[in-house]
Scaffold this motif. Structure first.
Motif, PDB file in Angstrom:
ATOM      1  N   GLU A 224      22.914  32.415   5.957  1.00  0.00           N
ATOM      2  CA  GLU A 224      22.593  33.836   6.138  1.00  0.00           C
ATOM      3  C   GLU A 224      21.241  34.171   5.525  1.00  0.00           C
ATOM      4  O   GLU A 224      20.928  33.732   4.416  1.00  0.00           O
ATOM      5  N   SER A 225      20.468  34.953   6.234  1.00  0.00           N
ATOM      6  CA  SER A 225      19.192  35.424   5.696  1.00  0.00           C
ATOM      7  C   SER A 225      18.800  36.701   6.431  1.00  0.00           C
ATOM      8  O   SER A 225      19.643  37.318   7.091  1.00  0.00           O
ATOM      9  N   HIS A 226      17.547  37.055   6.297  1.00  0.00           N
ATOM     10  CA  HIS A 226      17.028  38.228   7.012  1.00  0.00           C
ATOM     11  C   HIS A 226      15.714  37.863   7.676  1.00  0.00           C
ATOM     12  O   HIS A 226      14.980  36.987   7.213  1.00  0.00           O
ATOM     13  N   CYS A 227      15.429  38.559   8.750  1.00  0.00           N
ATOM     14  CA  CYS A 227      14.221  38.280   9.521  1.00  0.00           C
ATOM     15  C   CYS A 227      12.985  38.666   8.705  1.00  0.00           C
ATOM     16  O   CYS A 227      12.992  39.666   7.993  1.00  0.00           O
ATOM     17  N   GLY A 228      11.927  37.881   8.832  1.00  0.00           N
ATOM     18  CA  GLY A 228      10.697  38.127   8.079  1.00  0.00           C
ATOM     19  C   GLY A 228       9.587  38.723   8.906  1.00  0.00           C
ATOM     20  O   GLY A 228       8.431  38.678   8.505  1.00  0.00           O
ATOM     21  N   LYS A 235      19.495  41.257   9.695  1.00  0.00           N
ATOM     22  CA  LYS A 235      20.333  40.165   9.200  1.00  0.00           C
ATOM     23  C   LYS A 235      20.496  39.122  10.301  1.00  0.00           C
ATOM     24  O   LYS A 235      20.725  39.461  11.462  1.00  0.00           O
ATOM     25  N   LEU A 236      20.378  37.856   9.949  1.00  0.00           N
ATOM     26  CA  LEU A 236      20.544  36.802  10.947  1.00  0.00           C
ATOM     27  C   LEU A 236      21.111  35.543  10.306  1.00  0.00           C
ATOM     28  O   LEU A 236      21.159  35.410   9.086  1.00  0.00           O
ATOM     29  N   LEU A 237      21.551  34.658  11.161  1.00  0.00           N
ATOM     30  CA  LEU A 237      22.151  33.397  10.725  1.00  0.00           C
ATOM     31  C   LEU A 237      21.327  32.240  11.279  1.00  0.00           C
ATOM     32  O   LEU A 237      21.219  32.082  12.500  1.00  0.00           O
ATOM     33  N   TYR A 238      20.736  31.472  10.376  1.00  0.00           N
ATOM     34  CA  TYR A 238      20.043  30.255  10.797  1.00  0.00           C
ATOM     35  C   TYR A 238      21.076  29.146  10.934  1.00  0.00           C
ATOM     36  O   TYR A 238      21.809  28.844   9.989  1.00  0.00           O
ATOM     37  N   ASN A 239      21.148  28.554  12.131  1.00  0.00           N
ATOM     38  CA  ASN A 239      22.077  27.451  12.379  1.00  0.00           C
ATOM     39  C   ASN A 239      21.299  26.151  12.286  1.00  0.00           C
ATOM     40  O   ASN A 239      20.362  25.912  13.066  1.00  0.00           O
ATOM     41  N   LEU A 240      21.693  25.310  11.352  1.00  0.00           N
ATOM     42  CA  LEU A 240      20.933  24.095  11.072  1.00  0.00           C
ATOM     43  C   LEU A 240      21.775  22.850  11.296  1.00  0.00           C
ATOM     44  O   LEU A 240      22.989  22.845  11.052  1.00  0.00           O
ATOM     45  N   LYS A 247      19.134  26.907  16.056  1.00  0.00           N
ATOM     46  CA  LYS A 247      19.114  28.224  16.706  1.00  0.00           C
ATOM     47  C   LYS A 247      19.301  29.311  15.658  1.00  0.00           C
ATOM     48  O   LYS A 247      19.697  29.035  14.521  1.00  0.00           O
ATOM     49  N   VAL A 248      19.012  30.538  16.068  1.00  0.00           N
ATOM     50  CA  VAL A 248      19.229  31.704  15.219  1.00  0.00           C
ATOM     51  C   VAL A 248      20.200  32.633  15.933  1.00  0.00           C
ATOM     52  O   VAL A 248      20.064  32.877  17.136  1.00  0.00           O
ATOM     53  N   ALA A 249      21.187  33.117  15.209  1.00  0.00           N
ATOM     54  CA  ALA A 249      22.209  33.971  15.819  1.00  0.00           C
ATOM     55  C   ALA A 249      22.446  35.196  14.948  1.00  0.00           C
ATOM     56  O   ALA A 249      21.951  35.300  13.823  1.00  0.00           O
ATOM     57  N   THR A 250      23.221  36.107  15.485  1.00  0.00           N
ATOM     58  CA  THR A 250      23.612  37.299  14.742  1.00  0.00           C
ATOM     59  C   THR A 250      25.041  37.136  14.234  1.00  0.00           C
ATOM     60  O   THR A 250      25.772  36.249  14.660  1.00  0.00           O
ATOM     61  N   GLU A 251      25.420  38.009  13.324  1.00  0.00           N
ATOM     62  CA  GLU A 251      26.765  37.918  12.747  1.00  0.00           C
ATOM     63  C   GLU A 251      27.823  38.161  13.811  1.00  0.00           C
ATOM     64  O   GLU A 251      28.813  37.442  13.906  1.00  0.00           O
TER      65      GLU A 251
END
Length: 834
Positions: A224-228, A235-240, A247-251
């Motif tokens: 979990e992090s936030h867009c810069g 709020k966004l979720l970096y999928n690693l 990819k980047v997704a939302t909650e």
């Protein structure tokens, strides 16, 4: 509060609020009902009918996602009749599905695959017909494979609700498919690439292009992090997978992210990232060790300070820096170098308006948030905020769909025009005149306004300015202004002004504030959007010349901070960025952190000339920017995804960045600490967290003033409109793009500039002006103003009125044509065919 309804589902008695659907009631009881077209956050349609249930005393099967509960209702969710109906639906869908599960990226999370498995469907009973649609992967971010589509309509609904509304069903029966108008590719259909359609798609029909083949869902971990990017800091979720972002997704699937937030992350680990310090030797920047680079910087800073005094050194921090970075940087300049010459690019992007707003509404608790925009009954949209802060557009759209009245003040025939009740097409530079004329209508129609408002500071001056604005040409009819004022005067409606503080003139921002005060809207009525993620935080952390951390004036706070820091803090007023970069400033050495003044500040050529005169220029950034290319020393920068930290978003809320990736280089606090040590003073930090804790201690909650009382005061506004200048007959205005951004290098290294016309290097002109000047699409031209000249190409844009030309906001070529007193234009310009 809604009444409670008691019903029975699969033998379980449950009570839920009145108005709850059967699907949600079952979920509350721990019973999962299969569904495909239903998606949380989207309006239910019941189209797929997979969620059917039996309800006693009701004939036939009932769609549970739209049926509301009723007292005493008895529901069964998994009888043989229901299961048979669901098998039939899934088998029909599989009959037009090519079954690419072995290679599909959605395998394992595909809802069609899941329900086929749960219902025991090994092979469909019907002949399988592969639709044979061509796969669209011509754009850089989204792959559309409608052979895998189940026609649930989720993508259409989310695009309609918060996006560009370019998708719909076409054809009929088994030939039904989702398409754009005339089946154009997304990049030609007006798509804004928010990726919401990808987020809600239950199968592999819509996928993130960059993530294909890089990992199955169960192999990914979400951080979990936030867009810069912009001030929303969503709020966004970096999928690693491992240390690679897939990819980047939302909650929640239907939550909004813009193209920058969802797809613009490739710059983080791009090949252009700086990882080694560079020191200029024999006129060329050459790799150096950290020790060598910092030893060089420390020695030169000490020498210049000793020879010319503290006023000869200074620092500029960018508004993308975290709170912790901004705090430690300004402390180094102030306490370490004994100079208050520390400032930020916020100086040129709305600082004055932020300061006014802080006083009028009493701090961030008085700001309108995105939720206030979504709940408003009347919304006044000013300028290109819907492009600078994309998240606000979804809230405006949702409010309009709910019945809110939208007034749009802007010259561009863009998206807000489609939903606006009144469009006030003011000439660029005359937006404040239109707002003043609206205020005049309010005063005239509400006889008691003057009596009620004249107690507010500045009313007499305000009333005088309204008289000056009366009749001033602004390009808008008196009837339209009266109609807009009528909507804004509705005292029963929650009213919110939505603008970008860095995208309007000071006059316009002040006039909008006055209009709020005039109608009694002091708190939660002004949404101060910003194009940069931490303009609020950089300001509040003291990285502006006017104040120490916590917005404390320099002259009053120096003694307190000397005590807090255990180091002498200077009380001599510092130079702002424009003063430091003035030709006659005493500056000899400048430390530029995460900012590119040559590109981002107005008058780029003038800025470059001044930087060239310095005895020492140090630049710390992610990339070798145009300013960095001029530096004596270039220091690599660790990103917020590597260091963590916090920002204060446009709503005035603290957001915590997650530490998503391993650090590629030293964090700023480590660089500053080592630099301080080489200059014989200590800052003694051991972590970013420690820096943040100290910042919170000296400026509670990162300088967000708690419980400050509003000090309403009408702001001075010059009543005259924009004046045509002598240098040309066109008005040039910087205008934000959905895909552009403040930092050119982020955009280029993320591939976002592939979506910009001519990669963001163009001047847009109205068709009438193009015909008059003999300019065709793509024609090379020279654009000149009183401040500079540059070459670019023509884009003919029917959204523009005659006499107005726009260039991409934040771009180097645009900024070099603007003056230091008018970073948002307009400025008179001339176009010459090359």
């Amino acid at each position: 509060m809604a009444s409670s309804v008691t019903l029975t589902i699969d033998g379980k008695e449950i009570s839920v609020p009145e108005g709850t659907t059967v699907l949600h009631a079952a979920k509350a009881a721990g019973i999962v009902i299969p569904h495909l077209c239903y998606c949380s956050g989207l309006k239910a349609t019941g189209a797929c009918r997979l969620c059917v249930v039996e309800i006693e005393k009701v004939r036939g099967l009932v769609v549970s996602c739209v049926r509301k509960v009723a007292p005493g209702m008895v529901v069964r969710t998994s009888t043989e009749q229901i299961l048979e109906a669901r098998r039939f639906i899934i088998e029909l869908l599989l009959s037009r599905h090519p079954g690419l599960c072995l290679s599909c990226d959605k395998s394992g999370v595909c809802k069609l695959q899941r329900y086929a498995y749960e219902l025991g469907i090994e092979r469909p009973s019907y002949p399988v017909r592969d639709p044979g649609y061509p796969v669209d992967d011509a754009n850089p971010f989204i792959v559309r494979n409608y052979n895998l589509c189940i026609v649930c309509g989720r993508c259409i609904r989310v695009c309609r609700g918060q996006g560009s509304d370019i998708l719909d069903f076409v054809k009929r029966g088994i030939e039904t498919k989702v398409a754009t108008a005339l089946d154009k590719p997304l990049q030609e259909a007006g798509c804004d690439f928010c990726g919401s359609c990808v987020g809600v798609c239950p199968t592999g029909a819509l996928l993130e292009k960059k993530g294909r083949g890089k990992g199955r869902e169960w192999e990914l971990r979400a951080v979990e992090s936030h867009c810069g990017y912009c001030g929303s800091a969503c709020k966004l979720l970096y999928n690693l997978k491992g240390d690679d972002v897939v990819k980047v997704a939302t909650e929640r699937p239907a939550d909004y992210l813009c193209a920058r937030g969802r797809f613009g992350y490739s710059h983080i680990d791009g090949a252009a990232r700086l990882e080694t310090p560079l020191v200029r030797k024999n006129g060329e920047l050459a790799p150096a060790s950290w020790d060598e680079a910092l030893e060089f910087v420390a020695g030169r800073l000490k020498g210049i300070k000793e020879n010319y005094g503290p006023q000869a050194v200074g620092g500029i921090a960018g508004a993308l820096a975290t709170n912790e970075t901004a705090y430690v940087f300004q402390k180094f300049i102030r306490a370490g170098l004994q100079s208050n010459n520390v400032d930020s690019g916020v100086r040129f992007s709305g600082l004055e308006l932020l300061q006014k707003l802080e006083a009028v509404v009493g701090g961030t608790k008085g700001y309108a948030a995105l939720n206030d925009v979504g709940a408003a009954g009347v919304i006044l949209v000013v300028g290109d905020v819907w492009r600078r802060v994309p998240a606000v557009w979804g809230r405006i759209k949702q409010a309009a769909d709910r019945g809110a009245k939208v007034v749009y003040i802007g010259f561009y025939a863009g998206r807000p025009v489609k939903i606006a009740k009144v469009w006030l097409r003011a000439l660029p530079g005359s937006e404040h005149v239109v707002l003043q004329q609206m205020a005049q209508v309010v005063v005239r129609k509400e006889g008691n306004v003057k009596a009620e408002k004249e107690q507010i500071t500045g009313f007499n001056r305000f009333a005088k300015s309204l008289k000056e604005a009366a009749g001033a040409p602004a390009g808008v009819s008196a009837d339209d202004i009266a109609a807009a004022a009528e909507l804004w005067m509705d005292a029963k409606a929650k009213g919110v002004v939505v603008l970008a503080v860095d995208g309007v003139t000071q006059q316009t921002g002040s006039a909008a504030l006055n209009l709020c005060l005039l109608t009694g809207r002091v708190k939660k009525a002004f949404f101060p959007g910003h194009s940069l993620s931490n303009a609020q935080g950089v300001w509040r952390m003291g990285a502006v010349a006017d104040c120490y951390p916590g917005l404390q004036p320099v002259s009053k706070a120096a003694a307190r901070f000397s005590k807090l820091w255990g180091m002498a803090a200077p009380d001599t007023p510092g130079l702002a960025a424009d003063e430091m970069l003035a030709q006659d400033s005493p500056l000899k050495a400048l430390y530029v952190l995460q900012e590119d003044p040559v590109v981002s500040f107005p008058g780029g050529a003038r800025v470059a000339a001044r930087l060239n005169d310095l005895q020492l220029l140090v630049v710390q950034d992610l990339f070798l920017t145009e300013t960095a290319k001029m530096a004596d020393v270039v220091l690599p920068l660790a990103s917020s995804l590597e260091t963590g930290g916090t920002c204060v978003n446009a709503e005035g809320r603290v957001r915590q960045y997650g530490k998503v990736l391993p650090e590629k280089t030293l964090a700023v606090w480590q660089v500053i600490e080592q630099l301080a040590s080489k200059m014989n003073f200590s800052l003694s930090y051991v972590s970013c967290r420690q820096v943040g804790e100290e910042a919170r201690a000296v400026a509670p909650n990162f300088g967000i003033t708690p419980g400050t009382s509003p000090r309403p005061a009408f702001q001075p506004v010059n009543g005259s409109g924009a004046k045509a200048e002598d240098a040309g007959s066109l008005r040039l205005v910087p205008f934000a793009s959905r895909f552009g951004f403040y930092n050119d290098h982020w955009i280029k290294n993320s591939g976002l500039d592939d979506l910009l016309p001519y990669q963001g290097d163009f001047v847009a002109i109205a068709p009438e002006d193009a015909d008059r000047l003999g300019l065709a699409e793509g024609a090379p031209v020279s654009v000149s103003t009183a401040y500079g000249q540059t070459g670019t190409v023509v884009q003919v844009d029917p959204g523009l009125p005659a006499g107005v030309v726009i260039m991409p906001a934040f771009a180097a070529k645009t900024n070099m044509l603007l003056g230091p007193d008018g970073p948002n234009g307009p400025v008179a310009a001339a176009l010459t065919k090359l």
